[in-house]
Scaffold this motif. Sequence first.
Motif, short mmCIF file in Angstrom:
data_model
loop_
_atom_site.label_atom_id
_atom_site.label_comp_id
_atom_site.label_asym_id
_atom_site.label_seq_id
_atom_site.Cartn_x
_atom_site.Cartn_y
_atom_site.Cartn_z
N ARG A 1 14.03 -25.61 -13.03
CA ARG A 1 12.76 -25.85 -13.74
C ARG A 1 12.97 -25.79 -15.25
O ARG A 1 12.45 -26.62 -16.00
N ASP B 1 10.06 -32.53 -11.77
CA ASP B 1 8.99 -33.46 -12.15
C ASP B 1 8.21 -32.88 -13.33
O ASP B 1 7.55 -31.84 -13.17
N PRO B 2 8.27 -33.49 -14.51
CA PRO B 2 7.57 -32.92 -15.67
C PRO B 2 6.05 -32.87 -15.50
O PRO B 2 5.37 -32.13 -16.22
N ASN B 3 5.52 -33.63 -14.57
CA ASN B 3 4.07 -33.64 -14.34
C ASN B 3 3.62 -32.59 -13.34
O ASN B 3 2.43 -32.39 -13.13
N ASP B 4 4.58 -31.93 -12.69
CA ASP B 4 4.25 -30.91 -11.70
C ASP B 4 4.52 -29.54 -12.32
O ASP B 4 5.67 -29.08 -12.37
N ARG B 5 3.48 -28.89 -12.79
CA ARG B 5 3.65 -27.61 -13.48
C ARG B 5 3.16 -26.44 -12.63
O ARG B 5 2.86 -25.35 -13.16
N ARG B 6 3.11 -26.62 -11.34
CA ARG B 6 2.72 -25.51 -10.48
C ARG B 6 3.77 -24.40 -10.54
O ARG B 6 4.93 -24.63 -10.87
#
Length: 378
Positions: A347, A309-314
């Motif tokens: 990732r 998910d490109p919006n999940d940068r955890r």
Amino acid sequence: MMEGLTNHLRLPEREPDNESQARLDYHAVEAISSDGRAPSLPSFEFSTTGLPRAEQFAIWHNSFAPMLELSDIEPMTANFKGRQRLWDLGSLVLAEISTDRLAFSSLPGHVRRDPVDHWTMTVLLSGQIRTGTARTAFTAGPGEVQVHSLGRSFDGVVDKSEMLVLFVPRDLSLETSATLGSAEFSTLGTGMGRLFSDYLVDVANRLPMLAQADLPGLAAATRAMILACVQPSADHIEAAEGPIANVLLEKARQLVHSRLLDPKLGSELVRRELGISRTRLYNLFEPFGGVMHYIQHRRLLSAYAALTDPNDRRLIFQIAEERGFSDGAEFGRAFKRAFGYSPSEVRNRGGGGIPVRPDLEHCPSQERLGVLLRRLQG
């Protein structure tokens, strides 16, 4: 007999004006496959939407007239909304019904030209039904099953509700007749009653995927479930083992999905929620390598989705910890076993959708079946 009942539930023939007829959303829906596959089961739909208020309840009343007398409790409302969808299942009929609040009562036999005398097994999806007879009164809410006998005297009130109604003929089988006769005008408030509710919901969801050839098997499974859930016995439950196992497994999957990130999710929680023994839980999940293996696989799939998910940068370890992996190395090994890539590789390369196993193309041909089967695991 079932074909006749389906016709009873259709609107009576009349000569409406063209405008009213255009607004009457009543049609048979049948999916015909262009590639030669068997057509799916036809369903028959009708709705009061779009009709004038004066006609809405009258048409809804008429659709049930062969078996019930309906009364409009709130005639001053702007609309009366009713919708039904029917499936002719050969020896059974299933109806999906949505209705605004109304009162109902059975019809004396002498007023019916063609008396309908079947049992109905009603599963409330929302709302409430209250029923009274000369001897008893009972109520059902969401998830509960009520058993009525259309040939007996009763009345009641249904709130704004959605429901599934299974029509069971008296001649389905002698054993079924005796079982439903002993339970008529009651709510099945037991765990087995809830299991039948889940079964009927599952059947309704799957009907669009079935064909006429599936109906004998569906009727046999439903008969077995009625016997097992209405009047449980060792023999009845054993005969319904397959349908019961499917319902339990579906409930377990939904539970795992809804509580996937709950650190308390484990085999004991699943067992308690299903209300079954440890042995039964083991047998259900044995094909998946056990319940904990199944939970871990679903968590790995969830981690894969988060990593792509490109919006999940955890950070990767944060995603892993959220899914119950306290050891980063353990998470990395489990992830690579499942998908053929490390978490960091997934990732870094981005992507999305369903995890891909590119190693299938390059592995020895004699190992491909094993790879495919392991991919299906869980």
